[in-house]
Enzyme design. Structure first.
Site, PDB file in Angstrom:
ATOM      1  N   GLY A 121     -12.131  -0.615  61.451  1.00 30.10           N
ATOM      2  CA  GLY A 121     -12.689   0.680  61.942  1.00 30.10           C
ATOM      3  C   GLY A 121     -14.185   0.727  61.319  1.00 30.10           C
ATOM      4  N   LYS A 122     -14.216   0.875  60.042  1.00 31.72           N
ATOM      5  CA  LYS A 122     -15.602   1.049  59.628  1.00 31.72           C
ATOM      6  C   LYS A 122     -16.459  -0.216  59.653  1.00 31.72           C
ATOM      7  CE  LYS A 122     -15.444   4.871  57.698  1.00 31.72           C
ATOM      8  NZ  LYS A 122     -16.383   6.103  57.469  1.00 31.72           N
ATOM      9  N   ASN A 178     -15.781   4.273  45.487  1.00 26.12           N
ATOM     10  CA  ASN A 178     -14.728   5.419  45.086  1.00 26.12           C
ATOM     11  C   ASN A 178     -15.473   6.690  44.449  1.00 26.12           C
ATOM     12  OD1 ASN A 178     -13.373   2.913  44.951  1.00 26.12           O
ATOM     13  ND2 ASN A 178     -11.571   4.333  44.812  1.00 26.12           N
ATOM     14  N   PHE A 186      -4.086  11.945  39.917  1.00 25.24           N
ATOM     15  CA  PHE A 186      -3.716  11.870  38.423  1.00 25.24           C
ATOM     16  C   PHE A 186      -4.039  13.296  37.561  1.00 25.24           C
ATOM     17  CE2 PHE A 186      -4.202   6.986  37.618  1.00 25.24           C
ATOM     18  CZ  PHE A 186      -3.101   6.812  38.413  1.00 25.24           C
ATOM     19  N   TYR A 193      -8.558   1.689  58.915  1.00 21.60           N
ATOM     20  CA  TYR A 193      -9.767   2.084  58.366  1.00 21.60           C
ATOM     21  C   TYR A 193     -10.879   0.860  58.072  1.00 21.60           C
ATOM     22  CZ  TYR A 193     -12.451   4.695  54.585  1.00 21.60           C
ATOM     23  OH  TYR A 193     -13.144   5.330  53.893  1.00 21.60           O
ATOM     24  N   GLN A 250      -9.753  -5.517  42.775  1.00 23.14           N
ATOM     25  CA  GLN A 250     -11.093  -5.089  41.678  1.00 23.14           C
ATOM     26  C   GLN A 250     -12.170  -4.575  42.571  1.00 23.14           C
ATOM     27  OE1 GLN A 250     -12.238  -8.617  40.055  1.00 23.14           O
ATOM     28  NE2 GLN A 250     -12.478  -9.576  42.038  1.00 23.14           N
ATOM     29  N   GLN A 289      -5.586  -3.172  38.254  1.00 21.01           N
ATOM     30  CA  GLN A 289      -6.516  -3.146  39.452  1.00 21.01           C
ATOM     31  C   GLN A 289      -7.666  -2.306  38.820  1.00 21.01           C
ATOM     32  OE1 GLN A 289      -3.589  -1.365  39.575  1.00 21.01           O
ATOM     33  NE2 GLN A 289      -3.470  -0.176  41.272  1.00 21.01           N
TER      34      GLN A 289
HETATM   35  P1  NAD Z   1     -12.620  13.621  53.487  1.00 16.30           P
HETATM   36  O1  NAD Z   1     -11.269  13.278  54.379  1.00 16.30           O
HETATM   37  O2  NAD Z   1     -12.373  14.660  52.668  1.00 16.30           O
HETATM   38  O3  NAD Z   1     -13.569  13.861  54.906  1.00 16.30           O
HETATM   39  C1  NAD Z   1     -13.501  13.545  56.001  1.00 16.30           C
HETATM   40  C2  NAD Z   1     -13.902  14.429  56.921  1.00 16.30           C
HETATM   41  O4  NAD Z   1     -13.795  14.221  58.318  1.00 16.30           O
HETATM   42  C3  NAD Z   1     -12.785  15.694  57.074  1.00 16.30           C
HETATM   43  O5  NAD Z   1     -13.362  16.993  57.177  1.00 16.30           O
HETATM   44  C4  NAD Z   1     -12.098  15.669  58.416  1.00 16.30           C
HETATM   45  O6  NAD Z   1     -11.201  16.663  58.804  1.00 16.30           O
HETATM   46  C5  NAD Z   1     -13.090  15.065  59.352  1.00 16.30           C
HETATM   47  N1  NAD Z   1     -12.391  14.349  60.412  1.00 16.30           N
HETATM   48  C6  NAD Z   1     -11.686  13.315  60.328  1.00 16.30           C
HETATM   49  N2  NAD Z   1     -11.477  12.820  61.800  1.00 16.30           N
HETATM   50  C7  NAD Z   1     -12.512  13.452  62.539  1.00 16.30           C
HETATM   51  C8  NAD Z   1     -12.696  13.441  64.112  1.00 16.30           C
HETATM   52  N3  NAD Z   1     -12.012  12.628  64.792  1.00 16.30           N
HETATM   53  N4  NAD Z   1     -13.524  14.397  64.231  1.00 16.30           N
HETATM   54  C9  NAD Z   1     -14.460  15.338  63.503  1.00 16.30           C
HETATM   55  N5  NAD Z   1     -13.939  15.193  62.375  1.00 16.30           N
HETATM   56  C10 NAD Z   1     -12.940  14.147  61.708  1.00 16.30           C
HETATM   57  O7  NAD Z   1     -13.097  12.240  53.017  1.00 16.30           O
HETATM   58  P2  NAD Z   1     -14.578  12.179  52.432  1.00 16.30           P
HETATM   59  O8  NAD Z   1     -14.067  11.471  50.825  1.00 16.30           O
HETATM   60  O9  NAD Z   1     -15.430  13.427  52.251  1.00 16.30           O
HETATM   61  O10 NAD Z   1     -15.233  10.822  53.096  1.00 16.30           O
HETATM   62  C11 NAD Z   1     -16.262  11.386  53.961  1.00 16.30           C
HETATM   63  C12 NAD Z   1     -16.815  10.014  54.514  1.00 16.30           C
HETATM   64  O11 NAD Z   1     -17.154   9.235  53.388  1.00 16.30           O
HETATM   65  C13 NAD Z   1     -15.722   9.255  55.323  1.00 16.30           C
HETATM   66  O12 NAD Z   1     -16.250   8.386  56.341  1.00 16.30           O
HETATM   67  C14 NAD Z   1     -15.158   8.221  54.468  1.00 16.30           C
HETATM   68  O13 NAD Z   1     -14.855   7.005  55.046  1.00 16.30           O
HETATM   69  C15 NAD Z   1     -16.657   7.810  53.559  1.00 16.30           C
HETATM   70  N6  NAD Z   1     -16.280   7.314  52.209  1.00 16.30           N
HETATM   71  C16 NAD Z   1     -15.863   8.250  51.321  1.00 16.30           C
HETATM   72  C17 NAD Z   1     -15.472   7.625  50.041  1.00 16.30           C
HETATM   73  C18 NAD Z   1     -14.934   8.504  48.986  1.00 16.30           C
HETATM   74  O14 NAD Z   1     -14.478   7.785  47.844  1.00 16.30           O
HETATM   75  N7  NAD Z   1     -14.912   9.896  49.014  1.00 16.30           N
HETATM   76  C19 NAD Z   1     -15.431   6.259  49.655  1.00 16.30           C
HETATM   77  C20 NAD Z   1     -16.192   5.294  51.126  1.00 16.30           C
HETATM   78  C21 NAD Z   1     -16.443   6.122  52.152  1.00 16.30           C
HETATM   79  N1  UDP Z   2      -3.289   4.556  42.763  1.00 13.67           N
HETATM   80  C1  UDP Z   2      -2.388   4.792  41.758  1.00 13.67           C
HETATM   81  N2  UDP Z   2      -1.569   5.958  41.786  1.00 13.67           N
HETATM   82  C2  UDP Z   2      -1.996   7.022  42.561  1.00 13.67           C
HETATM   83  C3  UDP Z   2      -2.938   6.623  43.684  1.00 13.67           C
HETATM   84  C4  UDP Z   2      -3.515   5.685  43.489  1.00 13.67           C
HETATM   85  O1  UDP Z   2      -2.125   3.908  41.022  1.00 13.67           O
HETATM   86  O2  UDP Z   2      -1.271   8.021  42.674  1.00 13.67           O
HETATM   87  C5  UDP Z   2      -4.116   3.416  42.935  1.00 13.67           C
HETATM   88  C6  UDP Z   2      -4.199   2.675  44.183  1.00 13.67           C
HETATM   89  O3  UDP Z   2      -3.007   2.122  44.060  1.00 13.67           O
HETATM   90  C7  UDP Z   2      -5.438   1.935  43.898  1.00 13.67           C
HETATM   91  C8  UDP Z   2      -6.254   2.842  43.149  1.00 13.67           C
HETATM   92  O4  UDP Z   2      -5.531   3.823  42.538  1.00 13.67           O
HETATM   93  O5  UDP Z   2      -5.292   0.688  43.294  1.00 13.67           O
HETATM   94  C9  UDP Z   2      -7.268   3.662  44.185  1.00 13.67           C
HETATM   95  O6  UDP Z   2      -6.660   4.359  44.987  1.00 13.67           O
HETATM   96  P1  UDP Z   2      -7.395   5.529  45.927  1.00 13.67           P
HETATM   97  O7  UDP Z   2      -6.406   5.662  47.034  1.00 13.67           O
HETATM   98  O8  UDP Z   2      -8.032   6.566  45.227  1.00 13.67           O
HETATM   99  O9  UDP Z   2      -8.640   4.564  46.595  1.00 13.67           O
HETATM  100  P2  UDP Z   2      -8.875   3.180  47.366  1.00 13.67           P
HETATM  101  O10 UDP Z   2      -7.813   2.333  47.276  1.00 13.67           O
HETATM  102  O11 UDP Z   2      -9.062   3.429  48.814  1.00 13.67           O
HETATM  103  O12 UDP Z   2     -10.020   2.589  46.645  1.00 13.67           O
END
Ligand code: NAD
Ligand code: UDP
Ligand code: UDP
Length: 312
Positions: free
Chosen positions: A147-148, A173, A190, A144, A275, A208
């Protein structure tokens, strides 16, 4: 009317974005392979003649005519992006190549949904856009994170080489209605555990930190970035700078739901960042964007959504 493509439009953020863009009188083409997204999130848009859904995987080329592209396709929760990690990297990298190729052919402006994960387990706090990050290239989260990061590289190379009109946002987040209850992210986990009276699973000691942004405000930031002046490419952080420990989040959710659930501790996954807090000075300056929804208020709305979902 603007013809706007939203990849990943059936997901959590994408579904809110599609709805908002339609509301603002745009024509929306939502493309999604429904890996983590669901039709349920967009079914209420199907009656709108200006909304179109195409089941498509962004790792394959796509030839359509559009004016703007929001590239959101990519699973975002650790359990889903680690389920088929090679596919996750392909989605970020090949997806970026195909969407950039589409932007190059059509002249469309293109926005990349990047992530705070490009900072990895950050040694600088809060994180400004100028920080290059501390990312493990070979760990379980790398598919992830790297890739990003590679997608960002592609965006800036297409910008420098071909003059593509790019916008890059780094999303921190985000939470709210339409989160998938099974996707393992901390807010949805949660809330569902609290509503079902199950144990609340804190990974590690809960010290964290994360900073949580309500979805409507995040979507507003995406749209402001897409509309921003020519020449402002980003990357720009989008997130709420108020930082909470995961233990504080658990306690807040127990309090709001009035749940009898107890907190238990489970092992911390590897490379879990200690953090995370965005420095949003750039977003304030360039986009006049600053989130104001308090975590407690956003959680109340989100909890109402999950209550209804669980009833069904
Ligand atoms: P999500 O998993 O709900 O949405 C992602 C969508 O992409 C899904 O509908 C999934 O089916 C689709 N998808 C996955 N692989 C695909 C592919 N190969 N072709 C076409 N569609 C595909 O996640 P989200 O939270 O809505 O995230 C959306 C975007 O925002 C993502 O790129 C994610 O990395 C980015 N983002 C989200 C957060 C967050 O907190 N929600 C934080 C940082 C970045
Ligand atoms: N986390 C947790 N319990 C859960 C799911 C996640 O304590 O049931 C923690 C996880 O280890 C991380 C934080 O919550 O430290 C945020 O996790 P999330 O997967 O939502 O997002 P990301 O780690 O990608 O920021
Ligand atoms: N592409 C696409 N839709 C388009 C134009 C291009 O999906 O409308 C894909 C194309 O298949 C190619 C990728 O985008 O693999 C990158 O396109 P680019 O023009 O940059 O590269 P090239 O075609 O020269 O390899």
């Amino acid at each position: 009317m603007n013809k706007i493509l939203v990849s990943g439009g059936a997901g959590f953020l994408g579904s809110h974005l599609c709805e908002r863009l339609l509301h603002e009188n745009n024509e929306v083409l939502c493309i999604d392979n429904l890996f983590t997204g669901e039709k349920k999130n967009i079914v209420h848009l199907f009656d709108n003649p200006y909304f179109e859904f195409l089941r498509h995987d962004v790792t394959f080329p796509l030839y359509v005519e559009v004016d703007k592209i929001y590239n959101l396709a990519c699973p975002a929760s650790p359990i889903h992006y680690q389920y088929d990690s090679a596919q996750t990297t392909k989605t970020s990298v090949l997806g970026a190549i195909n969407m950039l190729g589409l932007a190059k052919r059509t002249g469309a402006r293109i926005l990349q949904a990047s992530t705070s994960e490009v900072y990895g387990d950050p040694e600088i706090h809060p994180q400004p856009e100028s920080y290059f990050g501390n990312v493990n290239p070979i760990g379980v989260r790398s598919c992830y994170d790297e890739g990003k990061r590679c997608a960002e590289t592609l965006f800036f190379d297409y910008y420098r080489q071909y003059g593509i009109d790019i916008k890059v946002v780094r999303i921190f987040n985000t939470y709210g209605p339409n989160m998938n209850p099974d996707d393992g992210r901390v807010v949805s986990n949660f809330i569902v555990q609290a509503l079902k009276g199950k144990d609340i699973t804190i990974y590690g000691d809960g010290q964290q930190t994360r900073s949580f942004c309500y979805v409507d405000e995040l979507v507003d930031g995406l749209i402001r970035m897409m509309r921003s002046d020519n020449g402002f490419t980003g990357p720009v952080n989008l997130g709420n700078p108020f930082e909470f420990t995961i233990l504080e989040l658990a306690e807040m959710i127990i309090k709001i739901t009035g749940s009898a659930s107890t907190i238990i501790n489970k092992p911390l996954p590897s490379d879990d960042p200690r953090q995370r807090q965005p420095d949003i000075s750039l977003a304030k300056d360039k986009l006049e964007w600053e989130p104001i929804v308090k975590l407690e208020d956003g959680l109340k709305d989100t909890i109402e959504y999950f209550k209804e979902l669980i009833k069904k």
